[in-house]
Structures are given as structure tokens and as C-alpha cells.
Write a protein that holds these residues in place. Structure first.
Motif, PDB file in Angstrom:
ATOM      1  N   LEU A   1      -1.103  -3.567  -6.216  1.00  0.00           N
ATOM      2  CA  LEU A   1      -0.639  -2.485  -7.080  1.00  0.00           C
ATOM      3  C   LEU A   1      -1.739  -2.028  -8.034  1.00  0.00           C
ATOM      4  N   LYS A   2      -2.480  -2.960  -8.586  1.00  0.00           N
ATOM      5  CA  LYS A   2      -3.588  -2.612  -9.477  1.00  0.00           C
ATOM      6  C   LYS A   2      -4.663  -1.841  -8.727  1.00  0.00           C
ATOM      7  N   ARG A   3      -4.973  -2.299  -7.531  1.00  0.00           N
ATOM      8  CA  ARG A   3      -6.002  -1.640  -6.720  1.00  0.00           C
ATOM      9  C   ARG A   3      -5.610  -0.188  -6.420  1.00  0.00           C
ATOM     10  N   ASN A   4      -4.303   0.072  -6.311  1.00  0.00           N
ATOM     11  CA  ASN A   4      -3.807   1.423  -6.018  1.00  0.00           C
ATOM     12  C   ASN A   4      -3.369   2.180  -7.266  1.00  0.00           C
ATOM     13  N   ASN A   5      -3.684   1.647  -8.437  1.00  0.00           N
ATOM     14  CA  ASN A   5      -3.318   2.270  -9.710  1.00  0.00           C
ATOM     15  C   ASN A   5      -1.819   2.526  -9.842  1.00  0.00           C
ATOM     16  N   ILE A   6      -1.004   1.587  -9.403  1.00  0.00           N
ATOM     17  CA  ILE A   6       0.457   1.676  -9.500  1.00  0.00           C
ATOM     18  C   ILE A   6       0.947   0.613 -10.483  1.00  0.00           C
ATOM     19  N   PHE A   7       0.151   0.277 -11.419  1.00  0.00           N
ATOM     20  CA  PHE A   7       0.530  -0.752 -12.390  1.00  0.00           C
ATOM     21  C   PHE A   7       0.493  -0.160 -13.769  1.00  0.00           C
TER      22      PHE A   7
ATOM     23  N   SER B   1      -2.075  -7.573  -7.397  1.00  0.00           N
ATOM     24  CA  SER B   1      -3.455  -7.151  -7.143  1.00  0.00           C
ATOM     25  C   SER B   1      -3.503  -5.894  -6.277  1.00  0.00           C
TER      26      SER B   1
ATOM     27  N   GLU C   1       0.828  -1.206   0.000  1.00  0.00           N
ATOM     28  CA  GLU C   1       0.000   0.000   0.000  1.00  0.00           C
ATOM     29  C   GLU C   1       0.865   1.260   0.000  1.00  0.00           C
TER      30      GLU C   1
ATOM     31  N   PRO D   1       5.745   3.214 -10.104  1.00  0.00           N
ATOM     32  CA  PRO D   1       5.630   1.931 -10.813  1.00  0.00           C
ATOM     33  C   PRO D   1       6.723   0.946 -10.393  1.00  0.00           C
TER      34      PRO D   1
ATOM     35  N   LYS E   1       4.443   3.935  -4.219  1.00  0.00           N
ATOM     36  CA  LYS E   1       3.872   5.096  -4.911  1.00  0.00           C
ATOM     37  C   LYS E   1       4.349   5.244  -6.350  1.00  0.00           C
TER      38      LYS E   1
END
Length: 75
Positions: A69-75, A67, A40, A45, A43
Motif C-alpha cells: 500500500l505504501k509503495r502504491n501511495n494508498i496509505f 508495504s 496492487e 485508502p 485504489k
């Protein structure tokens, strides 16, 4: 932690537990050092690479952090 609990039954577990920690007896220690439970805080990529035929680490291991990273838009 899932790595240690998913080792094959024929694996000699003592060396793993000595180096990494015991998944039952040292659960909080493992949790405190696991990148998964700090994901979490990521911050920027992050490149994740995992061989589909890697016999030591199952794809679910990299999938767990992916999952988050995707949930936090870091992908």
C-alpha cells in the motif's frame, strides 16, 4: 501463506490446512485468494488494524500488505 508457514510447532496443523489450505500442496490456490497478491489493485485508502500482542497473527502479516500500500501511495 506466511501465516500457515509460521504457525508454532505445537499447533495442530490439520484443522488449519483443512480450512485454509496446505501451504505446499495448495500454494497456487492460496496465492489466488490472498489479499496480499491483490494489493496492487487496491485504489482507495484501507484501514489496517493489528494488535501488537496478538498471539495468533504476527505483525509481519499486516506489514506485508502495508508495504504494498505504501509503495502504491494508498496509505
Amino acid at each position: 501463506m506466511t501465516f500457515l508457514t509460521n504457525l508454532p510447532p505445537y499447533a495442530f496443523l490439520a484443522p488449519y490446512y483443512a480450512r485454509v489450505g496446505h501451504p505446499e500442496a495448495e500454494k497456487e490456490l492460496l496465492r489466488s485468494r490472498s489479499p496480499l497478491f491483490k494489493a496492487e489493485q487496491i485504489k482507495v485508502p484501507l484501514l489496517l488494524a493489528h494488535g501488537a500482542n496478538d498471539p495468533g497473527i504476527k505483525p509481519v502479516e499486516s506489514g506485508q500488505i502495508m508495504s504494498v500500500l505504501k509503495r502504491n501511495n494508498i496509505f
